[in-house]
Scaffold this active site. Sequence first.
Site, PDB file in Angstrom:
ATOM      1  CE  LYS A 100      -8.674 -11.053   7.759  1.00 11.94           C
ATOM      2  NZ  LYS A 100      -7.822 -11.014   6.618  1.00 11.94           N
ATOM      3  CB  CYS A 101      -7.157  -2.325  11.161  1.00  6.34           C
ATOM      4  SG  CYS A 101      -7.313  -0.768  12.044  1.00  6.34           S
ATOM      5  N   GLY A 102      -8.956  -0.399   9.297  1.00 10.00           N
ATOM      6  CA  GLY A 102      -8.932   0.785   8.452  1.00 10.00           C
ATOM      7  C   GLY A 102      -7.567   1.461   8.424  1.00 10.00           C
ATOM      8  CB  THR A 117      -4.440  -2.509   7.479  1.00 11.13           C
ATOM      9  OG1 THR A 117      -5.170  -3.112   8.564  1.00 11.13           O
ATOM     10  CG2 THR A 117      -3.464  -3.520   6.924  1.00 11.13           C
TER      11      THR A 117
END
Length: 162
Positions: free
Chosen positions: A36-38, A40
């Site tokens: 859930k990361c930018g 990803t």
Amino acid sequence: MSAPIYSFSSKTLQGKPIALADYEGKVLLIVNTASKCGFTPQYAGLQALHDKYAGQGLVVIGFPCNQFGKQEPGGAEEIAGFCDLNYGVTFTMSDKVDVNGADAHPLYKFLTTEAKGILGSEAIKWNFTKFLVRKNGDVFKRYAPTTKPADLAGDIEKLLAE
């Protein structure tokens, strides 16, 4: 005598052992990941590197980590399902680890000592920090989370040719 990196081990998301000693003589790309990361979407680029270079001796290993913005909250089954469903990940994925602090996985304590970040800092700053390791086990380089996997291709090809 084997390089120190080959003394480390972990477990896959399925609970099977990962012994880095099994990858002696291969080029390693070690990345702390999160679902859930930018960054990803870099899973796609990592998979592309795996697809292109695994047959030549590249081993990509992802280490899910929840230390940055709680961006990897799920358990092993959820992480594995996400990676498969969204990015078709077939490279090795470790169980969730810490990469900083007292509880950091020993591999990450080693990597961050061998290849420091910006301004000589050992700490990992965010998800998708990448470490490239030579066939002999020496840490070649550390890459920032903003470095796209495709931008590592030249270095990977150089190390594969060594």
